[in-house]
Design an enzyme around this catalytic site. Structure first.
Site, mmCIF file in Angstrom:
data_model
loop_
_atom_site.group_PDB
_atom_site.id
_atom_site.type_symbol
_atom_site.label_atom_id
_atom_site.label_comp_id
_atom_site.label_asym_id
_atom_site.label_seq_id
_atom_site.Cartn_x
_atom_site.Cartn_y
_atom_site.Cartn_z
ATOM 1 N N ASN A 13 -10.405 -0.407 0.287
ATOM 2 C CA ASN A 13 -8.942 -0.259 0.283
ATOM 3 C C ASN A 13 -8.398 -0.933 -0.986
ATOM 4 O O ASN A 13 -8.414 -2.161 -1.076
ATOM 5 C CB ASN A 13 -8.405 -0.910 1.561
ATOM 6 C CG ASN A 13 -6.892 -0.959 1.618
ATOM 7 O OD1 ASN A 13 -6.201 -0.736 0.624
ATOM 8 N ND2 ASN A 13 -6.366 -1.284 2.788
ATOM 9 N N HIS A 38 -3.368 6.879 2.015
ATOM 10 C CA HIS A 38 -3.824 5.563 1.572
ATOM 11 C C HIS A 38 -5.179 5.292 2.228
ATOM 12 O O HIS A 38 -5.351 5.475 3.436
ATOM 13 C CB HIS A 38 -2.786 4.514 1.980
ATOM 14 C CG HIS A 38 -3.289 3.123 1.887
ATOM 15 N ND1 HIS A 38 -3.904 2.644 0.758
ATOM 16 C CD2 HIS A 38 -3.311 2.097 2.794
ATOM 17 C CE1 HIS A 38 -4.262 1.387 0.964
ATOM 18 N NE2 HIS A 38 -3.915 1.043 2.188
ATOM 19 N N CYS A 88 0.815 -1.223 0.000
ATOM 20 C CA CYS A 88 0.000 0.000 0.000
ATOM 21 C C CYS A 88 0.847 1.271 0.000
ATOM 22 O O CYS A 88 0.327 2.373 -0.140
ATOM 23 C CB CYS A 88 -0.938 -0.010 1.191
ATOM 24 S SG CYS A 88 -1.988 -1.467 1.211
HETATM 25 O O1 UT7 Z 1 -3.884 -1.389 3.587
HETATM 26 C C1 UT7 Z 1 -2.978 -1.873 4.505
HETATM 27 C C2 UT7 Z 1 -3.108 -1.201 5.800
HETATM 28 N N1 UT7 Z 1 -4.193 -1.775 6.555
HETATM 29 C C3 UT7 Z 1 -4.759 -1.075 7.517
HETATM 30 O O2 UT7 Z 1 -4.419 0.045 7.726
HETATM 31 C C4 UT7 Z 1 -5.783 -1.744 8.402
HETATM 32 C C5 UT7 Z 1 -5.658 -1.232 9.811
HETATM 33 N N2 UT7 Z 1 -6.601 -1.829 10.709
HETATM 34 C C6 UT7 Z 1 -7.933 -1.505 10.715
HETATM 35 O O3 UT7 Z 1 -8.368 -0.703 9.911
HETATM 36 C C7 UT7 Z 1 -8.816 -2.116 11.754
HETATM 37 O O4 UT7 Z 1 -8.033 -2.759 12.738
HETATM 38 C C8 UT7 Z 1 -9.841 -3.132 11.171
HETATM 39 C C9 UT7 Z 1 -10.898 -2.391 10.374
HETATM 40 C C10 UT7 Z 1 -9.117 -4.148 10.307
HETATM 41 C C11 UT7 Z 1 -10.556 -3.855 12.316
HETATM 42 O O5 UT7 Z 1 -11.178 -2.934 13.179
HETATM 43 P P1 UT7 Z 1 -10.999 -3.054 14.756
HETATM 44 O O6 UT7 Z 1 -11.803 -1.976 15.345
HETATM 45 O O7 UT7 Z 1 -9.519 -3.052 15.036
HETATM 46 O O8 UT7 Z 1 -11.667 -4.452 15.065
HETATM 47 P P2 UT7 Z 1 -11.000 -5.723 15.767
HETATM 48 O O9 UT7 Z 1 -10.072 -6.412 14.853
HETATM 49 O O10 UT7 Z 1 -10.512 -5.347 17.118
HETATM 50 O O11 UT7 Z 1 -12.272 -6.652 15.954
HETATM 51 C C12 UT7 Z 1 -13.331 -6.296 16.860
HETATM 52 C C13 UT7 Z 1 -14.428 -7.346 16.780
HETATM 53 C C14 UT7 Z 1 -13.905 -8.777 16.908
HETATM 54 O O12 UT7 Z 1 -14.871 -9.518 17.625
HETATM 55 P P3 UT7 Z 1 -14.640 -9.894 19.165
HETATM 56 O O13 UT7 Z 1 -13.368 -10.683 19.184
HETATM 57 O O14 UT7 Z 1 -14.523 -8.581 19.865
HETATM 58 O O15 UT7 Z 1 -15.871 -10.659 19.487
HETATM 59 C C15 UT7 Z 1 -13.879 -9.272 15.469
HETATM 60 O O16 UT7 Z 1 -14.031 -10.679 15.376
HETATM 61 O O17 UT7 Z 1 -15.066 -7.278 15.488
HETATM 62 C C16 UT7 Z 1 -15.086 -8.575 14.895
HETATM 63 N N3 UT7 Z 1 -14.989 -8.415 13.446
HETATM 64 C C17 UT7 Z 1 -16.074 -8.283 12.663
HETATM 65 N N4 UT7 Z 1 -17.386 -8.314 12.907
HETATM 66 C C18 UT7 Z 1 -18.241 -8.156 11.882
HETATM 67 C C19 UT7 Z 1 -13.873 -8.308 12.689
HETATM 68 N N5 UT7 Z 1 -14.213 -8.145 11.398
HETATM 69 C C20 UT7 Z 1 -15.569 -8.127 11.357
HETATM 70 C C21 UT7 Z 1 -16.500 -7.972 10.303
HETATM 71 N N6 UT7 Z 1 -17.813 -7.983 10.601
HETATM 72 N N7 UT7 Z 1 -16.130 -7.788 9.023
#
Ligand code: UT7
Length: 334
Positions: free
Chosen positions: A289, A259, A116
């Protein structure tokens, strides 16, 4: 004595996304997710995915064609084509096929991989060739088809990505609009975001003591929280460094162009840098993305919409797998 111009102008832009679109609601039909979760955690509402009739080469060529047209140049005047991609049609590289499709017969073309951050690294690489007087007209393309490489059952990653391509033309000029840059890598964090070779799962024994690995890649795997924290901390640093090199203050920036990974990352970086929301370019609601393509697609759409105008100063930054991150400060136009 041979004289040449070593200032850099940005003279054209173009972009292309596949016609097939997937909304958040549509995604919730095949993976356990919801529009509510995706919209509130990322700002993404829809993404485009390549169909069987699309290829990295076709998307990249279309974006490139539009960029060359808007620059007013003939394709035969392009000296160098840099294709930033992590998802070439051919592991040997896809830039040469784009060169052939464009009819850029005089250009040397090669791929550059920095996930990215690829587009930022590629315009910075292009700038070095123009600065030294070696090449006059460089076409820089950022293109990715991550839909080929995500696990469509992994809701933590598959909802984030979309496919597309964007391109710019950079040309030697008497005035200089490539004002400053900073590029960084930290391979010790490589495990946080991978689309990695998976040889073990496909070893082939040729002789008793000779086992070779067959070509297979595991789907994209990401530690979202780690990458999030990294981006919010590291991106402001490189933007400040690039601005320092450009001898510009934050107030001199017309647009912050990051990005397009997550709206919350854009908001957090803008707030750390005290850049008001109206200066932040964002199109991830419509495209998700798109990896190396996200910055040039957002730039091209803003130029065509008339919001980014010639003379505007842009602070752009990419970040992602590697891990890599980098910023470039430039002024749009000639
Ligand atoms: O392009 C390369 C660079 N990439 C990035 O910059 C990505 C950076 N990271 C992010 O943007 C965020 O960390 C994400 C959008 C990927 C995730 O958001 P988050 O607020 O960090 O969520 P999390 O990973 O802490 O997950 C929170 C909860 C989890 O459930 P539990 O364990 O709390 O029960 C996940 O299993 O959300 C759940 N979850 C979802 N639920 C519904 C994760 N993905 C999903 C989904 N739909 N798609």
């Amino acid at each position: 004595m041979h004289s040449f111009e070593t200032g850099i102008a940005f003279t054209g832009s173009g972009s292309s996304v596949p016609s097939s679109s997937l909304s958040n609601d549509q995604m919730s039909r095949f993976v356990e997710t919801s529009d509510e979760w995706i919209s509130s955690r990322t700002g993404i509402q829809a993404r485009q995915v390549a169909t069987t009739s699309d290829s990295l080469t076709s998307l990249g060529s279309e974006a490139a064609q539009k960029a060359v047209e808007s620059s007013g140049l003939e394709a035969s005047s392009i000296d160098l084509i840099l294709l930033a991609t992590s998802t070439p049609d051919d592991l040997f590289g896809s830039a040469s096929k784009i060169q052939a499709q464009l009819g850029a017969t005089q250009a040397v073309a090669f791929d550059l991989t920095a996930a990215c951050s690829g587009f930022i690294f590629a315009i910075t690489t292009a700038a070095q060739f123009i600065r030294t007087g070696v090449y006059k007209n460089v076409l820089v393309i950022g293109a990715d088809i991550l839909s080929r490489w995500v696990d469509w059952g992994d809701r933590r990653t598959c909802v984030l990505f979309g496919d597309g391509a964007g391109a710019v033309v950079m040309s030697a000029s008497s005035s200089d609009h490539f004002l400053g840059f900073e590029m960084r890598s930290d391979g010790s964090l490589n495990h946080c975001l991978t689309l990695a070779y998976d040889g073990d799962s496909n070893a082939q024994t040729l002789l008793d003591n000779v086992t070779v690995q067959k070509g297979t890649f595991a789907p994209i795997a990401m530690n979202g929280q780690e990458v999030y924290r990294f981006a919010v901390k590291r991106v402001p640093e490189v933007i400040e460094k690039a601005l320092f090199r450009a001898d510009l203050s934050i107030d001199a920036i017309d647009w912050l162009l990051l990005h397009q990974a997550n709206q919350r990352i854009l908001d957090a970086v803008a707030s750390r840098l005290k850049i008001p929301a109206e200066k932040v370019i964002s199109n991830m609601a419509a495209h998700g993305n798109t990896s190396a393509a996200s910055i040039p697609i957002a730039l091209d759409e803003s130029i065509r919409a008339g919001s980014v105008k010639p003379g505007d100063t842009i602070a752009a930054a990419g970040f992602g797998a590697g891990l890599t991150w980098g910023a470039a400060v430039f002024r749009w136009g000639t």
